[in-house]
Design a protein around this motif. Structure first.
Motif, PDB file in Angstrom:
ATOM      1  N   PRO A 416      65.873  25.666  96.180  1.00  0.00           N
ATOM      2  CA  PRO A 416      66.484  26.982  95.914  1.00  0.00           C
ATOM      3  C   PRO A 416      65.444  28.081  95.752  1.00  0.00           C
ATOM      4  CG  PRO A 416      67.513  25.280  94.578  1.00  0.00           C
ATOM      5  CD  PRO A 416      66.329  24.641  95.217  1.00  0.00           C
ATOM      6  N   LYS A 417      65.623  29.154  96.467  1.00  0.00           N
ATOM      7  CA  LYS A 417      64.703  30.290  96.381  1.00  0.00           C
ATOM      8  C   LYS A 417      64.922  31.017  95.055  1.00  0.00           C
ATOM      9  CE  LYS A 417      64.053  31.332 101.309  1.00  0.00           C
ATOM     10  NZ  LYS A 417      64.733  30.129 101.835  1.00  0.00           N
ATOM     11  N   GLY A 418      63.821  31.397  94.432  1.00  0.00           N
ATOM     12  CA  GLY A 418      63.900  32.161  93.191  1.00  0.00           C
ATOM     13  C   GLY A 418      64.206  31.336  91.964  1.00  0.00           C
ATOM     14  N   LEU A 419      64.344  30.018  92.107  1.00  0.00           N
ATOM     15  CA  LEU A 419      64.647  29.164  90.965  1.00  0.00           C
ATOM     16  C   LEU A 419      63.520  29.267  89.928  1.00  0.00           C
ATOM     17  CD1 LEU A 419      66.363  26.873  89.664  1.00  0.00           C
ATOM     18  CD2 LEU A 419      64.907  25.258  90.917  1.00  0.00           C
ATOM     19  N   VAL A 420      63.889  29.568  88.692  1.00  0.00           N
ATOM     20  CA  VAL A 420      62.903  29.678  87.610  1.00  0.00           C
ATOM     21  C   VAL A 420      62.792  28.336  86.904  1.00  0.00           C
ATOM     22  CG1 VAL A 420      62.347  30.775  85.405  1.00  0.00           C
ATOM     23  CG2 VAL A 420      63.307  32.145  87.281  1.00  0.00           C
ATOM     24  N   VAL A 421      61.586  27.792  86.883  1.00  0.00           N
ATOM     25  CA  VAL A 421      61.325  26.527  86.197  1.00  0.00           C
ATOM     26  C   VAL A 421      60.864  26.834  84.774  1.00  0.00           C
ATOM     27  CG1 VAL A 421      59.902  24.453  86.149  1.00  0.00           C
ATOM     28  CG2 VAL A 421      60.753  25.341  88.343  1.00  0.00           C
ATOM     29  N   TRP A 422      61.563  26.256  83.795  1.00  0.00           N
ATOM     30  CA  TRP A 422      61.281  26.546  82.387  1.00  0.00           C
ATOM     31  C   TRP A 422      60.910  25.237  81.678  1.00  0.00           C
ATOM     32  CZ3 TRP A 422      62.689  31.602  80.329  1.00  0.00           C
ATOM     33  CH2 TRP A 422      62.340  31.776  78.991  1.00  0.00           C
ATOM     34  N   PRO A 423      59.630  24.998  81.382  1.00  0.00           N
ATOM     35  CA  PRO A 423      59.244  23.773  80.667  1.00  0.00           C
ATOM     36  C   PRO A 423      59.704  23.833  79.213  1.00  0.00           C
ATOM     37  CG  PRO A 423      57.364  24.820  81.769  1.00  0.00           C
ATOM     38  CD  PRO A 423      58.466  25.815  81.739  1.00  0.00           C
ATOM     39  N   TRP A 424      60.321  22.766  78.741  1.00  0.00           N
ATOM     40  CA  TRP A 424      60.805  22.716  77.358  1.00  0.00           C
ATOM     41  C   TRP A 424      60.976  21.248  76.995  1.00  0.00           C
ATOM     42  CZ3 TRP A 424      61.142  26.667  74.039  1.00  0.00           C
ATOM     43  CH2 TRP A 424      61.818  26.469  72.837  1.00  0.00           C
ATOM     44  N   THR A 425      60.232  20.784  76.017  1.00  0.00           N
ATOM     45  CA  THR A 425      60.219  19.359  75.709  1.00  0.00           C
ATOM     46  C   THR A 425      61.329  18.927  74.762  1.00  0.00           C
ATOM     47  OG1 THR A 425      58.614  19.753  73.947  1.00  0.00           O
ATOM     48  CG2 THR A 425      57.743  19.114  76.108  1.00  0.00           C
ATOM     49  N   GLY A 426      62.113  19.862  74.259  1.00  0.00           N
ATOM     50  CA  GLY A 426      63.176  19.527  73.320  1.00  0.00           C
ATOM     51  C   GLY A 426      64.302  18.741  73.971  1.00  0.00           C
ATOM     52  N   GLY A 427      65.178  18.182  73.129  1.00  0.00           N
ATOM     53  CA  GLY A 427      66.316  17.420  73.598  1.00  0.00           C
ATOM     54  C   GLY A 427      67.432  18.310  74.114  1.00  0.00           C
ATOM     55  N   SER A 428      68.543  17.698  74.504  1.00  0.00           N
ATOM     56  CA  SER A 428      69.639  18.435  75.131  1.00  0.00           C
ATOM     57  C   SER A 428      70.261  19.456  74.192  1.00  0.00           C
ATOM     58  CB  SER A 428      70.708  17.459  75.633  1.00  0.00           C
ATOM     59  OG  SER A 428      70.216  16.710  76.731  1.00  0.00           O
ATOM     60  N   VAL A 429      70.393  19.120  72.906  1.00  0.00           N
ATOM     61  CA  VAL A 429      70.991  20.063  71.956  1.00  0.00           C
ATOM     62  C   VAL A 429      70.119  21.307  71.822  1.00  0.00           C
ATOM     63  CG1 VAL A 429      71.662  20.404  69.548  1.00  0.00           C
ATOM     64  CG2 VAL A 429      72.204  18.248  70.695  1.00  0.00           C
ATOM     65  N   GLU A 430      68.800  21.100  71.728  1.00  0.00           N
ATOM     66  CA  GLU A 430      67.890  22.241  71.628  1.00  0.00           C
ATOM     67  C   GLU A 430      67.904  23.063  72.916  1.00  0.00           C
ATOM     68  OE1 GLU A 430      63.965  21.128  70.489  1.00  0.00           O
ATOM     69  OE2 GLU A 430      63.222  23.185  70.478  1.00  0.00           O
ATOM     70  N   ARG A 431      68.023  22.391  74.045  1.00  0.00           N
ATOM     71  CA  ARG A 431      68.087  23.103  75.332  1.00  0.00           C
ATOM     72  C   ARG A 431      69.376  23.915  75.447  1.00  0.00           C
ATOM     73  NH1 ARG A 431      65.326  19.506  79.949  1.00  0.00           N
ATOM     74  NH2 ARG A 431      63.419  18.934  78.841  1.00  0.00           N
ATOM     75  N   LYS A 432      70.440  23.393  74.863  1.00  0.00           N
ATOM     76  CA  LYS A 432      71.688  24.149  74.845  1.00  0.00           C
ATOM     77  C   LYS A 432      71.508  25.454  74.078  1.00  0.00           C
ATOM     78  CE  LYS A 432      76.475  23.753  73.176  1.00  0.00           C
ATOM     79  NZ  LYS A 432      77.461  22.853  72.516  1.00  0.00           N
ATOM     80  N   GLN A 433      70.807  25.390  72.951  1.00  0.00           N
ATOM     81  CA  GLN A 433      70.536  26.611  72.195  1.00  0.00           C
ATOM     82  C   GLN A 433      69.635  27.564  72.979  1.00  0.00           C
ATOM     83  OE1 GLN A 433      71.947  27.540  69.413  1.00  0.00           O
ATOM     84  NE2 GLN A 433      73.111  25.627  69.258  1.00  0.00           N
ATOM     85  N   LEU A 434      68.641  27.011  73.673  1.00  0.00           N
ATOM     86  CA  LEU A 434      67.790  27.844  74.526  1.00  0.00           C
ATOM     87  C   LEU A 434      68.631  28.569  75.570  1.00  0.00           C
ATOM     88  CD1 LEU A 434      65.044  28.759  75.730  1.00  0.00           C
ATOM     89  CD2 LEU A 434      65.030  26.628  77.028  1.00  0.00           C
ATOM     90  N   PHE A 435      69.541  27.844  76.202  1.00  0.00           N
ATOM     91  CA  PHE A 435      70.412  28.439  77.220  1.00  0.00           C
ATOM     92  C   PHE A 435      71.238  29.580  76.629  1.00  0.00           C
ATOM     93  CE2 PHE A 435      74.649  28.584  79.171  1.00  0.00           C
ATOM     94  CZ  PHE A 435      74.304  28.934  80.477  1.00  0.00           C
ATOM     95  N   LEU A 436      71.809  29.374  75.448  1.00  0.00           N
ATOM     96  CA  LEU A 436      72.648  30.402  74.835  1.00  0.00           C
ATOM     97  C   LEU A 436      71.835  31.651  74.490  1.00  0.00           C
ATOM     98  CD1 LEU A 436      74.861  28.177  72.488  1.00  0.00           C
ATOM     99  CD2 LEU A 436      75.548  29.317  74.618  1.00  0.00           C
ATOM    100  N   GLN A 437      70.604  31.452  74.026  1.00  0.00           N
ATOM    101  CA  GLN A 437      69.752  32.605  73.714  1.00  0.00           C
ATOM    102  C   GLN A 437      69.382  33.367  74.985  1.00  0.00           C
ATOM    103  OE1 GLN A 437      69.116  33.681  70.771  1.00  0.00           O
ATOM    104  NE2 GLN A 437      69.657  31.954  69.461  1.00  0.00           N
ATOM    105  N   LEU A 438      69.060  32.638  76.039  1.00  0.00           N
ATOM    106  CA  LEU A 438      68.702  33.289  77.299  1.00  0.00           C
ATOM    107  C   LEU A 438      69.921  33.944  77.944  1.00  0.00           C
ATOM    108  CD1 LEU A 438      66.268  30.622  78.769  1.00  0.00           C
ATOM    109  CD2 LEU A 438      65.671  32.925  78.032  1.00  0.00           C
ATOM    110  N   LYS A 439      71.074  33.353  77.752  1.00  0.00           N
ATOM    111  CA  LYS A 439      72.296  33.914  78.327  1.00  0.00           C
ATOM    112  C   LYS A 439      72.609  35.275  77.723  1.00  0.00           C
ATOM    113  CE  LYS A 439      77.041  32.638  79.507  1.00  0.00           C
ATOM    114  NZ  LYS A 439      78.127  31.644  79.317  1.00  0.00           N
TER     115      LYS A 439
END
Length: 594
Positions: A416-439
């Motif tokens: 996919p063109k323009g796909l942003v890769v975001w390294p984050w070592t946390g688990g799925s719950v923490e990633r869900k919070q990351l998604f909500l903050q970025l959203k």
């Protein structure tokens, strides 16, 4: 220790009150120019003004209704912080306010005395004809009150080859100008000499120090703690040459390499001692911070990005060391930092987040995620591309994304063109919070989170979609995915591909895997592959240890991915890449279909 700081027209803060934890370690966090350093500088200026008032006009000048005039200073006498001119202390450089008295800048600190009674001292500043005037504007102090003792340490710089012994004023001036390296030998000498005096006292009238006294000294004395800590972390101890101010011009401190022999640190006989200046900036930064932190004369320590020159592992060790000091001494440490590594593992209640015209301690752990977005960190530059593409892949490391991109090319799939890769070592719950903050920043955001299964039960991963079933309440436009095999590297353990990458016979690879008790089955690419293949520790086998694929065959995982053929690529990889491409090509289904 200081419980609050109220600033009036000091630098970026026009009118701000900031509450502080009275003891322990606080992490000051926020983006560039958010006010972290400004708060530290304000306290440093307050300490300097308090000190010169007391020295020049006596303790009475800090008490209510003092009849004397303000104390005047020239710009070259002002030394707590570095400023281009004294006007830069004032908000918007306006030191004269129409219709108001000349003392237009004020810094007030509050603290609790030994009886829990709040004490306050408000110092006001005026600037007239390039001359600074200082006075106590409001206070409830009495003669017997004990005041906070403060030390300010900007980012490390300024070490010199020859360092004279300096007075307190000279040291304060050097540190205030950001040249802490120029006084580091003075700090070490003070600590060493205090230790020698204590050792002489303990030995007085005896042939040697009692074992119990020596054990107590080694546990509590700042110099003893400094020496053992520097030896443990850096394999170095400090050797201070005798100094007599009557005939020695320079302070000499050398570094000696040591090793732990199981009982004590032993000097390496073939290592020539060398001057402090020969050591790296990270070592010197660590030494200056730790020396000040151990000083019994300092109750409140202000550290401005002490992690700036340190590797992440040393950052962590510095924080641990500071935590030990404040835990045993009750000191207060305010540490400004941009390190997401430090902040990620810090207790949220210790993080003082700067935003707008103030700062508050975080109330919840997930607030750290939104804080990271505003930091001048590796993550901040990703926000603008994310606003444009609205499509993100969250992985444990950039190398995971590179592997997927190579395998997508092998499958003749367009990444996919323009796909942003975001390294984050946390688990799925923490990633869900990351998604909500970025959203909140990117309302139309779509994301696929991908991580290793590690020790998550296999039954928690959906076989067909790789969905993480351990997380409830899925979010629309967020795909939480987990590899069914323990590590992403498990999908590279095909002997023929490894042999091609290493230019070795396949049997050599098969034999190496046998050493690890792993036999790769013929249906390696199938989702129904044997459980031993699913649970193998692929990360260790490919990259860690003397008998890893990396060590034996000199090939990295990315080289193996490039050597794989279409039919060798496991089904899970194909499923995941198809989902990623579909996500970036169209809207994601509602949450209950994720």
């Amino acid at each position: 220790m200081i419980t609050s700081v109220r600033l009036t027209r000091f630098k970026r803060f026009n009118s701000t009150n900031i509450e502080l934890h009275a003891s322990g370690l606080s992490f000051l966090a926020g983006g560039n120019n958010s006010g972290k350093s400004t708060l530290l500088q304000a306290i440093a200026v307050w300490e300097f003004c308090r000190f010169v008032l007391e020295m020049e006009k006596g303790r009475a000048s800090l008490q209510p209704n003092f009849p004397g005039q303000g104390l005047g200073l020239s710009d070259d006498e002002f030394s707590p912080i570095a400023v281009a001119s004294l006007k830069h202390l004032w908000t918007n450089l306006k030191s004269q306010i129409a219709g108001e008295e000349g003392y237009s800048l004020a810094i007030e600190c509050r603290w609790l005395d030994g009886h829990g009674i709040e004490k306050r001292l408000k110092l006001a500043l005026a600037l007239t004809n390039d001359r600074l005037f200082i006075k106590a504007a409001d206070t409830n102090l009495v003669v017997a009150d004990e005041l906070p003792t403060v030390a300010y340490l900007p980012p490390f710089a300024g070490i010199v080859s020859r360092e004279n012994q300096m007075s307190g004023a000279e040291r304060r001036s050097m540190i205030g100008r950001g040249l802490a390296g120029g006084v580091i030998r003075n700090l070490v000498l003070d600590m060493f000499q205090a230790n020698q005096r204590e050792r002489a006292r303990l030995k007085e009238g005896k042939t040697k120090i009692k074992n119990s006294d020596l054990a107590k000294l080694r546990k509590e004395d700042p110099w003893e703690i400094l020496q053992s800590t520097m030896a443990r972390i850096f394999g170095v101890q400090l050797d201070v040459e005798p100094f007599n101010e009557l005939y020695h011009s320079y302070i000499r401190v050398k570094c000696i390499k040591v090793v732990w022999d199981g009982k004590k640190f032993a000097r390496l006989t073939n290592f020539q001692p060398r001057d402090l200046m020969a050591e790296g900036s990270g070592f010197l930064q660590w030494l200056s911070v730790y020396t000040l932190a151990l000083s019994p004369n300092v109750k409140t320590l202000l550290l401005d990005e002490p992690d700036a020159h340190l590797h992440p592992s040393l950052q962590s060790q510095l924080v641990d060391a500071l935590e030990d000091i404040v835990g045993s001494s009750g000191k207060q440490v305010l540490m400004a930092t941009h390190s997401t590594e430090i902040l990620r593992w810090a207790e949220h209640s210790k993080v003082l987040a700067f935003k707008g015209n103030g700062a508050k301690y975080l109330r919840h752990d997930d607030q750290k995620i939104s804080l990271f977005i505003g930091l001048g960190s590796d993550y901040a530059p990703k926000i603008d591309p994310l606003r444009k593409s609205k499509c993100m892949l969250i992985v444990e490391s950039d190398s995971d994304a590179r592997l997927l991109k190579v395998l997508a090319e092998k499958l003749n799939k367009e990444w996919p063109k323009g796909l942003v890769v975001w390294p984050w070592t946390g688990g799925s719950v923490e990633r869900k919070q990351l998604f909500l903050q970025l959203k909140a920043e990117v309302p139309e955001l779509r994301a696929l989170s991908l991580r290793d299964r590690d020790d998550l039960e296999l039954g928690q991963v959906d076989k067909l979609t790789l969905r993480d079933k351990s997380v409830q309440n899925a979010e629309a436009n967020l795909l939480l995915r987990v590899w069914r095999r323990r590590h992403i590297e498990n999908y590279l353990l095909w002997p023929e591909a490894i042999a091609r990458a290493a230019e070795k016979p396949p049997q050599e690879v098969i034999d190496l895997m046998a050493e690890h008790a792993l036999v790769v089955p013929a249906d390696f690419a199938s989702q129904d592959v044997a459980e031993a293949m699913i649970d193998a520790r692929g990360k260790e086998l490919t990259q860690k240890g003397d008998r890893s694929i990396k060590a034996v065959f000199k090939v990295q995982p990315i080289a193996i991915a490039k050597a794989m053929q279409l039919e060798e690529i496991p089904e899970d990889i194909k499923v995941l890449i198809d989902q990623l491409i579909d996500m970036c090509a169209q809207d994601i289904a509602p949450a209950n279909a994720a």
